[in-house]
Motif scaffolding. Structure first.
Motif, PDB file in Angstrom:
ATOM      1  N   UNK A 118       0.614  -0.961   0.227  1.00  2.00           N
ATOM      2  CA  UNK A 118       0.240   0.328   0.177  1.00  2.00           C
ATOM      3  C   UNK A 118       1.140   1.377   0.006  1.00  2.00           C
ATOM      4  N   UNK A 119       1.877   1.151   0.665  1.00  2.00           N
ATOM      5  CA  UNK A 119       3.081   2.204   0.937  1.00  2.00           C
ATOM      6  C   UNK A 119       3.325   2.321  -0.602  1.00  2.00           C
ATOM      7  N   UNK A 120       3.367   1.776  -1.577  1.00  2.00           N
ATOM      8  CA  UNK A 120       4.187   1.186  -2.549  1.00  2.00           C
ATOM      9  C   UNK A 120       3.450   1.936  -3.343  1.00  2.00           C
ATOM     10  N   UNK A 121       2.044   2.360  -3.637  1.00  6.90           N
ATOM     11  CA  UNK A 121       1.079   2.620  -4.019  1.00  6.90           C
ATOM     12  C   UNK A 121       0.460   1.769  -4.427  1.00  6.90           C
ATOM     13  N   UNK A 122       0.448   0.011  -4.534  1.00  9.43           N
ATOM     14  CA  UNK A 122       0.081  -0.602  -4.901  1.00  9.43           C
ATOM     15  C   UNK A 122      -1.787  -0.428  -4.489  1.00  9.43           C
ATOM     16  N   UNK A 123      -2.538  -0.717  -5.402  1.00  2.64           N
ATOM     17  CA  UNK A 123      -3.775  -1.202  -4.960  1.00  2.64           C
ATOM     18  C   UNK A 123      -4.094  -2.506  -4.292  1.00  2.64           C
ATOM     19  N   UNK A 124      -5.047  -2.417  -3.278  1.00  2.00           N
ATOM     20  CA  UNK A 124      -5.091  -3.673  -1.809  1.00  2.00           C
ATOM     21  C   UNK A 124      -6.335  -3.975  -2.210  1.00  2.00           C
ATOM     22  N   UNK A 125      -7.026  -5.072  -2.201  1.00  2.00           N
ATOM     23  CA  UNK A 125      -7.941  -5.667  -2.029  1.00  2.00           C
ATOM     24  C   UNK A 125      -8.481  -6.484  -1.195  1.00  2.00           C
ATOM     25  N   UNK A 126      -9.513  -6.939  -0.427  1.00  4.87           N
ATOM     26  CA  UNK A 126      -9.707  -7.484   0.247  1.00  4.87           C
ATOM     27  C   UNK A 126     -11.056  -7.795   0.078  1.00  4.87           C
ATOM     28  N   UNK A 127     -11.350  -9.690   0.078  1.00  2.00           N
ATOM     29  CA  UNK A 127     -12.003 -10.435  -0.401  1.00  2.00           C
ATOM     30  C   UNK A 127     -12.772 -10.704   1.605  1.00  2.00           C
ATOM     31  N   UNK A 128     -14.367 -10.718   1.745  1.00  2.00           N
ATOM     32  CA  UNK A 128     -14.321 -11.399   2.760  1.00  2.00           C
ATOM     33  C   UNK A 128     -13.898 -10.278   3.543  1.00  2.00           C
ATOM     34  N   UNK A 129     -13.287 -11.671   4.945  1.00  2.00           N
ATOM     35  CA  UNK A 129     -13.044 -11.212   6.159  1.00  2.00           C
ATOM     36  C   UNK A 129     -11.239 -11.176   5.949  1.00  2.00           C
ATOM     37  N   UNK A 130     -10.916 -10.842   4.449  1.00  2.84           N
ATOM     38  CA  UNK A 130      -9.361 -10.775   4.236  1.00  2.84           C
ATOM     39  C   UNK A 130      -8.817  -8.912   5.303  1.00  2.84           C
ATOM     40  N   UNK A 131     -11.050  -8.376   5.362  1.00  3.38           N
ATOM     41  CA  UNK A 131     -10.603  -6.738   6.059  1.00  3.38           C
ATOM     42  C   UNK A 131      -9.742  -6.804   6.774  1.00  3.38           C
ATOM     43  N   UNK A 132      -9.685  -8.020   7.898  1.00  2.00           N
ATOM     44  CA  UNK A 132      -9.614  -7.431   9.102  1.00  2.00           C
ATOM     45  C   UNK A 132      -7.727  -8.193   8.665  1.00  2.00           C
ATOM     46  N   UNK A 133      -7.114  -8.706   7.754  1.00  2.00           N
ATOM     47  CA  UNK A 133      -6.079  -7.808   7.699  1.00  2.00           C
ATOM     48  C   UNK A 133      -5.616  -6.716   7.304  1.00  2.00           C
ATOM     49  N   UNK A 134      -6.236  -5.739   6.310  1.00  2.00           N
ATOM     50  CA  UNK A 134      -6.024  -4.365   6.221  1.00  2.00           C
ATOM     51  C   UNK A 134      -6.823  -3.757   7.391  1.00  2.00           C
ATOM     52  N   UNK A 135      -7.630  -4.139   7.567  1.00  2.00           N
ATOM     53  CA  UNK A 135      -7.561  -3.644   9.497  1.00  2.00           C
ATOM     54  C   UNK A 135      -6.452  -3.703  10.138  1.00  2.00           C
ATOM     55  N   UNK A 136      -5.777  -4.471   9.826  1.00  3.57           N
ATOM     56  CA  UNK A 136      -4.531  -4.514  11.145  1.00  3.57           C
ATOM     57  C   UNK A 136      -3.541  -4.389  10.973  1.00  3.57           C
ATOM     58  N   UNK A 137      -3.514  -4.015   9.065  1.00  2.00           N
ATOM     59  CA  UNK A 137      -2.051  -3.338   8.271  1.00  2.00           C
ATOM     60  C   UNK A 137      -2.404  -1.477   8.483  1.00  2.00           C
ATOM     61  N   UNK A 138      -3.756  -1.172   9.094  1.00  2.00           N
ATOM     62  CA  UNK A 138      -3.881   0.295   9.308  1.00  2.00           C
ATOM     63  C   UNK A 138      -4.649   1.068   8.126  1.00  2.00           C
ATOM     64  N   UNK A 139      -5.341   0.012   6.836  1.00  2.00           N
ATOM     65  CA  UNK A 139      -5.641   0.676   5.746  1.00  2.00           C
ATOM     66  C   UNK A 139      -6.940   0.724   6.121  1.00  2.00           C
ATOM     67  N   UNK A 140      -7.494   0.942   6.859  1.00  2.00           N
ATOM     68  CA  UNK A 140      -8.830   1.070   6.851  1.00  2.00           C
ATOM     69  C   UNK A 140      -9.630   2.591   7.695  1.00  2.00           C
ATOM     70  N   UNK A 141      -8.324   2.835   8.312  1.00  2.00           N
ATOM     71  CA  UNK A 141      -8.625   3.730   9.020  1.00  2.00           C
ATOM     72  C   UNK A 141      -8.749   5.522   8.174  1.00  2.00           C
ATOM     73  N   UNK A 142     -10.210   5.285   8.610  1.00  2.00           N
ATOM     74  CA  UNK A 142     -10.082   6.565   7.855  1.00  2.00           C
ATOM     75  C   UNK A 142     -11.077   6.873   6.288  1.00  2.00           C
ATOM     76  N   UNK A 143     -11.101   5.307   6.430  1.00  2.00           N
ATOM     77  CA  UNK A 143     -11.802   4.910   5.016  1.00  2.00           C
ATOM     78  C   UNK A 143     -13.183   4.141   5.060  1.00  2.00           C
ATOM     79  N   UNK A 144     -14.026   4.245   4.691  1.00  2.00           N
ATOM     80  CA  UNK A 144     -15.290   3.450   4.150  1.00  2.00           C
ATOM     81  C   UNK A 144     -14.669   2.576   3.496  1.00  2.00           C
ATOM     82  N   UNK A 145     -15.458   1.267   4.075  1.00  2.00           N
ATOM     83  CA  UNK A 145     -14.988  -0.499   4.290  1.00  2.00           C
ATOM     84  C   UNK A 145     -16.232  -1.606   4.001  1.00  2.00           C
ATOM     85  N   UNK A 146     -15.949  -2.708   3.533  1.00  3.44           N
ATOM     86  CA  UNK A 146     -17.167  -3.312   4.079  1.00  3.44           C
ATOM     87  C   UNK A 146     -16.696  -4.941   3.963  1.00  3.44           C
ATOM     88  N   UNK A 147     -17.511  -5.694   4.500  1.00  2.78           N
ATOM     89  CA  UNK A 147     -17.081  -7.067   4.713  1.00  2.78           C
ATOM     90  C   UNK A 147     -18.150  -7.705   4.656  1.00  2.78           C
TER      91      UNK A 147
END
Length: 405
Positions: A118-147
């Motif tokens: 994500x820091x390198x500018x890659x578009x990151x996509x989570x499927x289903x509860x993969x969102x929890x990995x994105x949250x742990x990486x800090x990518x969902x802070x101040x963003x809209x999200x679903x799961x």
């Protein structure tokens, strides 16, 4: 090796032309194997539809580990992490007994890789509860999200700075995309195809794959009975036992003994948590099961009654009418599913789930939860009458401990 050479090597034999989109799928231990390959397979189909001269897709399964065993014991052939345009993070089986903190701690290398991409500018996509990995990486802070709707509440609790939208199938916010459960990976993939190859290719790919390309919400698939009820653990366990034994005679004393409480304590605690009695819940569960059997099998009304715990068809018919507004035979005539009546009636599974409405997709995380929690089956197909409010505890019984014969 130059970037051009790397692209050429990765694209060998894939039919990917100039301008190919580099897609990496991040595999990790016990991730859903189907979610590792679901998006790449649909992208492959899109490449065939678009033709050899159109920009295609360079897809690779990547990992910070040398070896990955996915769900079902599937051994995955993975490549080292590399620069990609899109990084897809699959989900995993999130059961009620899963220690999520421990699970995420074991995935520290993957979470670090997500953060770096994500820091390198890659578009990151989570499927289903993969969102929890994105949250742990800090990518969902101040963003809209679903799961998955089943786990949206937990995601919102763990990531309070995220704006979790449980009704959405796919949410993209400043380079980070999250999706609903399981089949929503195809909604994401079709959107990616649409943006990369155009609406015609996306539409044709959806038709070839029998994928619905017009869904906009996961709300139609929500079953409130499967949602976790904090503080209702006792009643949930009682309901699970009742739902799994709808054909057995109701015995309040035996039920209380199974949970090592008195009958008075059982009734009090169950009523405090649910607002009704165990017998009322059992009757509603029996009616729900009977509706399914009347809609989908050729069993007689008497056989349906016996399958849900009633030896007297008259008693069953009266209860059924109170809940649905129809006698069993009238209900069958109105709501029998054409072409389904001769189908197997899952007689070996008296408490089995009803069929979902045509076109409905079932969340892998929801099925997993239902099978582990013993939750009641989903309601019958769209068009069935709405069940009336549950009868009072005394309705259909001489007292709470003994149902009327």
């Amino acid at each position: 090796m130059t970037e051009a050479a790397r692209r050429a090597e990765d694209g060998a034999g894939t039919g990917a032309g100039p301008g190919a989109l580099r897609v990496g799928v991040l595999a990790y231990p016990d991730c859903f194997a189907s979610e590792v390959f679901g998006v790449p397979d649909l992208l492959t189909m899109a490449g065939h539809v678009a033709g050899p001269d159109a920009p295609g897709y360079l897809v690779s399964v990547v990992s910070p580990r040398r070896r990955v065993i996915a769900s079902g014991g599937a051994s995955l052939d993975v490549r080292p992490l590399r620069e990609v345009d899109v990084l897809v993070v699959p989900g995993f089986a999130l059961r009620p007994d899963t220690d999520l903190d421990a699970r995420l701690a074991r995935l520290a290398p993957e979470i670090a890789a997500i953060r770096a991409q994500a820091a390198a500018g890659t578009a990151v996509v989570s499927l289903c509860v993969g969102a929890f990995l994105l949250a742990e990486a800090g990518l969902l802070d101040r963003r809209r999200a679903t799961t998955s709707w089943l786990h949206a509440g937990e995601l919102a609790t763990r990531c309070p700075d995220a704006d979790v939208r449980p009704e959405h199938l796919v949410v993209t916010d400043t380079g980070v995309t999250t999706t609903a459960a399981f089949s929503a990976m195809y909604d994401f993939a079709l959107d990616l195809i649409r943006r990369h190859n155009g609406a015609r290719v996306a539409r044709t790919t959806a038709r070839l794959a029998l994928v619905d390309d017009a869904r906009t919400s996961q709300t139609p698939y929500v079953d409130p009975r499967l949602l976790p009820q904090p503080g209702h653990e006792f009643s949930q366990r009682v309901m699970r036992r009742l739902d799994q034994n709808v054909a057995e005679r109701y015995d309040l004393a035996a039920l209380a003994d199974a949970f090592r409480v008195s009958t008075r304590t059982l009734l009090r605690r169950f009523a405090e948590e649910t607002g009704r009695s165990p017998l009322a819940h059992l009757q509603a569960s029996r009616v729900r099961r009977a509706r399914h059997l009347l809609e989908t099998t050729d069993r007689t009304v008497a056989a349906v009654a016996a399958a849900v715990g009633y030896q007297d068809p008259g008693t069953f018919a009266a209860l059924f009418a109170r809940h649905t507004g129809h006698r069993p035979s009238a209900y069958r005539a109105a709501f029998r599913r054409v072409g389904r009546a001769s189908a197997p009636d899952v007689a070996s599974d008296p408490a089995g789930p009803a069929r979902a409405p045509t076109g409905a997709a079932t969340s892998s995380n929801a099925a997993s939860t239902a099978s582990n929690s013993g939750a009641a089956s989903p309601p019958a197909t769209t068009g069935a009458p709405t069940a009336a409010a549950p009868p009072a505890p005394s309705s259909g019984s001489t007292d709470e401990g003994q149902e009327a014969p």
